[in-house]
Design a protein around this motif. Structure first.
Motif, short mmCIF file in Angstrom:
data_model
loop_
_atom_site.label_atom_id
_atom_site.label_comp_id
_atom_site.label_asym_id
_atom_site.label_seq_id
_atom_site.Cartn_x
_atom_site.Cartn_y
_atom_site.Cartn_z
N ALA A 21 29.10 45.84 43.05
CA ALA A 21 30.55 45.63 43.20
C ALA A 21 30.98 45.92 44.63
O ALA A 21 31.76 45.17 45.23
N ALA A 22 30.44 47.00 45.22
CA ALA A 22 30.80 47.36 46.60
C ALA A 22 30.31 46.29 47.58
O ALA A 22 31.02 45.94 48.53
N LYS A 23 29.11 45.77 47.35
CA LYS A 23 28.58 44.72 48.23
C LYS A 23 29.45 43.47 48.16
O LYS A 23 29.77 42.87 49.18
N LEU A 24 29.83 43.09 46.94
CA LEU A 24 30.72 41.93 46.79
C LEU A 24 32.04 42.15 47.49
O LEU A 24 32.53 41.28 48.21
N ARG A 25 32.64 43.32 47.28
CA ARG A 25 33.94 43.61 47.90
C ARG A 25 33.87 43.57 49.42
O ARG A 25 34.79 43.10 50.09
N LYS A 26 32.76 44.05 49.99
CA LYS A 26 32.58 44.01 51.45
C LYS A 26 32.57 42.57 51.94
O LYS A 26 33.22 42.23 52.92
N HIS A 27 31.84 41.71 51.23
CA HIS A 27 31.76 40.32 51.65
C HIS A 27 33.08 39.58 51.40
O HIS A 27 33.47 38.73 52.19
N VAL A 28 33.75 39.90 50.31
CA VAL A 28 35.06 39.30 50.04
C VAL A 28 36.04 39.66 51.15
O VAL A 28 36.80 38.82 51.63
N GLN A 92 34.28 31.04 45.90
CA GLN A 92 35.21 31.54 46.91
C GLN A 92 35.51 33.04 46.68
O GLN A 92 35.16 33.60 45.65
N PRO A 93 36.13 33.71 47.65
CA PRO A 93 36.36 35.15 47.57
C PRO A 93 37.06 35.62 46.30
O PRO A 93 36.75 36.71 45.80
N ALA A 94 37.96 34.84 45.74
CA ALA A 94 38.64 35.28 44.52
C ALA A 94 37.65 35.44 43.37
O ALA A 94 37.79 36.35 42.54
N VAL A 95 36.63 34.60 43.32
CA VAL A 95 35.60 34.72 42.29
C VAL A 95 34.79 36.00 42.53
O VAL A 95 34.50 36.75 41.60
N GLY A 96 34.44 36.25 43.76
CA GLY A 96 33.71 37.47 44.10
C GLY A 96 34.50 38.72 43.77
O GLY A 96 33.94 39.71 43.25
N ALA A 97 35.79 38.71 44.04
CA ALA A 97 36.63 39.87 43.74
C ALA A 97 36.71 40.11 42.23
O ALA A 97 36.63 41.24 41.76
N ALA A 98 36.84 39.04 41.46
CA ALA A 98 36.89 39.18 40.00
C ALA A 98 35.56 39.67 39.45
O ALA A 98 35.53 40.53 38.56
N LEU A 99 34.46 39.17 39.98
CA LEU A 99 33.15 39.63 39.54
C LEU A 99 32.93 41.09 39.91
O LEU A 99 32.38 41.87 39.12
N ALA A 100 33.38 41.50 41.10
CA ALA A 100 33.27 42.91 41.50
C ALA A 100 34.04 43.80 40.53
O ALA A 100 33.55 44.86 40.13
#
Length: 145
Positions: A21-28, A92-100
């Motif tokens: 989750a932290a890795k995703l949030r960093k990239h988002v 896109q970033p919104a998908v990454g944020a939701a997955l995180a």
């Protein structure tokens, strides 16, 4: 029997999930704002290729380019497979944020189960392990299934 090899301590499932989750949030946080869209790009000296652009920025601006196409004849990179561009645009970033967020919620469930009875057995997504597999893939590890 004493082993001469050092065993890497197993990271708990909740930690694996939180790390992903932290890795995703960093990239988002550092990714170009969405929504992302694809577009065919034509060049007089090259064949068609695809690119991904952000609609959050003015069309044609450098900020709108998520993945810019390359010049095929010059040997530079670029996306030559339209399905790759379509897939990138979907993620896109919104998908990454939701997955995180989903991974973080799952980490809370796993941590609560560990606190309750000392085991993470069947804590992760009702025993399927799908979210743990996703976390491991994000963390650069192999999925267990």
């Amino acid at each position: 029997m004493i082993s001469s090899q050092h065993e890497t301590p197993r990271v708990s499932l909740d930690t694996e999930l939180r790390n992903a989750a932290a890795k995703l949030r960093k990239h988002v946080k550092h990714a170009t704002d969405g929504p992302w869209v694809t577009s065919s790009v034509w060049s007089p000296r090259a064949t068609s290729t695809s690119a991904v652009y952000s609609h959050a920025h003015p069309a044609g601006s450098v900020d709108s380019e998520v993945v810019a196409s390359g010049r095929i004849k010059s040997g530079y990179g670029g996306i030559r497979q339209p399905w790759n561009a379509e897939y990138i645009a979907l993620m896109q970033p919104a998908v990454g944020a939701a997955l995180a967020e989903l991974l973080e919620v799952e980490a809370d469930v796993v941590a609560a189960r560990i606190a309750q009875d000392g085991t993470d057995e069947y804590a992760a997504d009702f025993g399927t392990g799908h979210l743990v597999d996703i976390a491991r893939l994000i963390n650069g590890e192999e999925a267990t299934r």
